[in-house]
Scaffold this motif. Structure first.
Motif, short mmCIF file in Angstrom:
data_model
loop_
_atom_site.label_atom_id
_atom_site.label_comp_id
_atom_site.label_asym_id
_atom_site.label_seq_id
_atom_site.Cartn_x
_atom_site.Cartn_y
_atom_site.Cartn_z
N TYR A 297 0.85 -1.19 0.00
CA TYR A 297 0.00 0.00 0.00
C TYR A 297 0.88 1.24 0.00
O TYR A 297 1.84 1.34 0.76
CB TYR A 297 -0.93 0.01 1.22
CG TYR A 297 -1.90 1.17 1.19
CD1 TYR A 297 -3.03 1.12 0.38
CD2 TYR A 297 -1.66 2.32 1.93
CE1 TYR A 297 -3.91 2.19 0.32
CE2 TYR A 297 -2.54 3.39 1.88
CZ TYR A 297 -3.66 3.32 1.07
OH TYR A 297 -4.53 4.37 1.01
N ASP B 225 -10.76 0.26 -1.44
CA ASP B 225 -10.49 -0.41 -0.17
C ASP B 225 -11.67 -1.33 0.14
O ASP B 225 -12.77 -0.86 0.44
CB ASP B 225 -10.28 0.60 0.96
CG ASP B 225 -9.75 -0.06 2.22
OD1 ASP B 225 -10.32 -1.09 2.63
OD2 ASP B 225 -8.77 0.45 2.79
N PRO C 6 -10.14 0.65 8.34
CA PRO C 6 -8.96 -0.03 7.81
C PRO C 6 -7.69 0.47 8.51
O PRO C 6 -7.63 1.61 8.97
CB PRO C 6 -8.94 0.38 6.33
CG PRO C 6 -9.65 1.69 6.29
CD PRO C 6 -10.68 1.64 7.40
N TYR D 210 -3.48 0.46 7.73
CA TYR D 210 -2.51 0.23 6.67
C TYR D 210 -1.16 -0.02 7.32
O TYR D 210 -0.63 0.85 8.01
CB TYR D 210 -2.48 1.43 5.71
CG TYR D 210 -3.85 1.75 5.16
CD1 TYR D 210 -4.44 0.90 4.23
CD2 TYR D 210 -4.56 2.85 5.59
CE1 TYR D 210 -5.71 1.17 3.73
CE2 TYR D 210 -5.83 3.12 5.09
CZ TYR D 210 -6.40 2.28 4.17
OH TYR D 210 -7.65 2.53 3.69
N THR E 38 -0.53 -4.87 4.57
CA THR E 38 -1.56 -4.39 3.65
C THR E 38 -1.06 -4.53 2.21
O THR E 38 0.07 -4.16 1.91
CB THR E 38 -1.91 -2.92 3.95
OG1 THR E 38 -2.29 -2.81 5.32
CG2 THR E 38 -3.06 -2.45 3.06
N ASP F 104 -6.36 -6.72 3.53
CA ASP F 104 -5.55 -6.75 4.74
C ASP F 104 -4.25 -7.50 4.54
O ASP F 104 -3.20 -7.09 5.01
CB ASP F 104 -6.33 -7.37 5.90
CG ASP F 104 -7.49 -6.48 6.35
OD1 ASP F 104 -7.49 -5.28 6.01
OD2 ASP F 104 -8.40 -7.00 7.01
N SER F 105 -4.32 -8.63 3.85
CA SER F 105 -3.12 -9.41 3.55
C SER F 105 -3.44 -10.43 2.47
O SER F 105 -4.61 -10.74 2.23
CB SER F 105 -2.60 -10.13 4.80
OG SER F 105 -3.54 -11.08 5.24
#
Length: 158
Positions: A36, A64, A74, A76, A80, A97-98
């Protein structure tokens, strides 16, 4: 993405996390994975559109998914990931998220999506992938990005 009823061959999916759930989308839609980075915000864009980035000369909208699915605020961090997708000839970045890994699901590992009347994105869920004790919510990313709420890709682009 194929459902359990019309899948004759294994399905390769990229698995990723949003909140406490694990999702999967067809690896064929993934162009690349990126960390990100700062985005340029666009005035009056929906909250889930974080902004745009310049990716090697292409202006890419960044969505997002945590905000889109109302999964809380969220965060970061180093985990991310922005999944760069190529959908109907349009490049779109999707913040998750991953990312876990690429998984090959055999037809018998894919179950039909449960009928959840009124679920916000139930039309975009094409099945549930099972790997040992893990379950992946398999999404049709084409339908999701072309949905009226997202409006990022014209439906006739596929």
């Amino acid at each position: 993405m194929n459902t359990a009823t019309d899948t004759a061959s294994p399905l390769e999916v990229l698995s990723f996390r949003l909140g406490n759930e694990e999702y999967g989308l067809s690896i064929q839609k993934v162009q690349e994975l990126r960390g990100y980075d700062t985005v340029t915000h666009i005035a009056n864009a929906p909250d889930f559109i974080k902004g745009v980035v310049n990716l090697r000369g292409t202006i890419v909208p960044i969505v997002d998914m945590r905000i889109r699915f109302n999964l809380g605020a969220p965060t970061y961090d180093q985990f991310t990931v922005v999944v760069i997708l190529n959908i109907g000839g349009r490049v779109i970045g999707m913040v998750v998220d991953s990312v876990s890994d690429v998984i090959t699901l055999a037809p018998e590992q894919i179950r039909p999506a449960p009928d959840m009347q009124g679920a916000m994105e139930s039309a975009c869920i094409v099945g549930i992938g099972t790997i040992d004790s893990r379950m992946l919510i398999l999404i049709d990313i084409d339908k999701l990005m072309a949905s009226p709420e997202m409006g990022l890709v014209a439906e006739e682009a596929f």
